[in-house]
Design a protein around this motif. Structure first.
Motif, PDB file in Angstrom:
ATOM      1  N   PHE A  85       0.933  -1.528  -0.377  1.00  0.00           N
ATOM      2  CA  PHE A  85      -0.211  -0.107  -0.003  1.00  0.00           C
ATOM      3  C   PHE A  85       0.693   1.091   0.331  1.00  0.00           C
ATOM      4  N   VAL A  86       1.737   0.560   0.682  1.00  0.00           N
ATOM      5  CA  VAL A  86       2.985   2.241   0.323  1.00  0.00           C
ATOM      6  C   VAL A  86       3.721   2.235  -0.288  1.00  0.00           C
ATOM      7  N   ILE A  87       3.873   1.185  -1.444  1.00  0.00           N
ATOM      8  CA  ILE A  87       4.160   1.932  -3.461  1.00  0.00           C
ATOM      9  C   ILE A  87       3.487   2.427  -3.994  1.00  0.00           C
ATOM     10  N   VAL A  88       1.625   1.953  -3.545  1.00  0.00           N
ATOM     11  CA  VAL A  88       1.693   2.178  -4.451  1.00  0.00           C
ATOM     12  C   VAL A  88       0.926   3.880  -3.519  1.00  0.00           C
ATOM     13  N   CYS A  89       0.855   4.559  -2.953  1.00  0.00           N
ATOM     14  CA  CYS A  89       0.316   5.696  -2.429  1.00  0.00           C
ATOM     15  C   CYS A  89       1.950   6.635  -2.739  1.00  0.00           C
ATOM     16  N   LEU A  90       2.954   6.069  -3.281  1.00  0.00           N
ATOM     17  CA  LEU A  90       4.095   7.024  -3.440  1.00  0.00           C
ATOM     18  C   LEU A  90       4.043   6.711  -5.092  1.00  0.00           C
ATOM     19  N   TYR A  91       3.078   6.059  -5.519  1.00  0.00           N
ATOM     20  CA  TYR A  91       3.547   5.497  -6.379  1.00  0.00           C
ATOM     21  C   TYR A  91       2.093   6.956  -6.998  1.00  0.00           C
ATOM     22  N   LYS A  92       1.092   6.503  -6.790  1.00  0.00           N
ATOM     23  CA  LYS A  92       0.039   7.666  -7.444  1.00  0.00           C
ATOM     24  C   LYS A  92       0.607   8.663  -7.032  1.00  0.00           C
ATOM     25  N   MET A  93       1.118   9.002  -5.893  1.00  0.00           N
ATOM     26  CA  MET A  93       1.625  10.145  -5.834  1.00  0.00           C
ATOM     27  C   MET A  93       2.581  10.574  -6.089  1.00  0.00           C
ATOM     28  N   ARG A  94       2.787   9.916  -7.070  1.00  0.00           N
ATOM     29  CA  ARG A  94       4.486  10.913  -7.827  1.00  0.00           C
ATOM     30  C   ARG A  94       6.025  10.599  -7.297  1.00  0.00           C
TER      31      ARG A  94
END
Length: 254
Positions: A85-94
């Motif tokens: 989930f942390v990786i997904v959040c970092l990717y979505k927030m660029r």
């Protein structure tokens, strides 16, 4: 199904099945050939100290061993899910520099340290003399080239990148083989359930990551996915005429 669709489907399956089969065979060979009773015992003790919250060896019966191993596996799955989930959040927030930096450090540590542990064990078992300086230089070059091949890739043949991704999986599988039988089977069971939820669930982190990476303006994220090449004759079939007409009329109506 047309011949073009059949050729594309079979080529896609072969492109994925080939590296998966290679990884499974190499992992099995490493677990069998690069191990002794002493290394298995030492590795099992180290894994128990690092990953087990509750000691499975202290259980008095099979039911208690199963319960403790499932509890330990659940803790590990929760950590994996939280990190995903942390990786997904970092990717979505660029936050790409932060994400790529984290993955570079993890990949370099896995190839250099865990890969060095695997190679050192193999050298000791088969009594191959190597001095520490040569060993350190070799592992440092192996880790640096691996990071460049996976995360940079420019000027590096794709088969080298694919080979490093397979090597990463083999090294990780060798270390995970040191789990005791109860924890290993419980972790496999929990991982299967987690993969189903993460991919098929509407709120699954892996599904969200794939959807985010499939967007038109999505930045490239090397190292997350294995890129397989299809033969030149296997071209993706064009959509049917009915589908194009439907999509066109839908666009005009909107």
């Amino acid at each position: 199904m047309t011949i073009q669709e059949l050729l594309y489907s079979s080529s896609s399956y072969y492109a994925i099945a080939k590296p998966v089969t290679c990884t499974m065979i190499l992992s099995a060979l490493c677990v069998v050939l690069v191990n002794t009773d002493a290394t298995r015992e030492a590795g099992q003790e180290a894994m128990a100290q690092a990953y087990q919250v509750w000691n499975v060896e202290s259980a008095s019966n099979n039911a208690q061993s199963l319960a403790l191993s499932l509890a330990n596996a659940l803790v590990m799955i929760c950590v994996i899910g939280a990190m995903t989930f942390v990786i997904v959040c970092l990717y979505k927030m660029r936050f790409m520099k932060c994400l790529i930096g984290y993955m570079v450090v993890c990949s370099c540590s896995l190839l250099g340290l865990l890969g060095g542990n695997l190679l050192q064990t193999a050298l000791q078992i088969y009594q191959v003399p190597v001095d520490k300086i040569t060993f350190g230089i070799f592992m440092a070059n192996f880790a640096v080239v691996g990071v460049l091949a996976v995360f940079w890739g420019q000027g590096i043949p794709k088969f080298i990148t694919q080979a490093y991704l397979i090597a990463t999986s083999v090294i990780l599988a060798w270390h995970l083989s040191f789990f005791d039988a109860w924890t290993a089977w419980s972790l496999l069971f929990m991982l299967a359930l987690y993969d189903l939820c993460a991919v098929l669930s509407s709120v699954g982190p892996l599904k969200a990551l794939v959807e985010a990476m499939s967007e038109e303006d999505a930045p490239e994220m090397p190292g997350l996915l294995f890129e397989a090449e299809l033969p030149p004759e296997a071209k993706k079939p064009a959509p049917a005429k009915g589908m194009r007409q439907t999509s066109s009329s839908t666009a005009h109506a909107s």
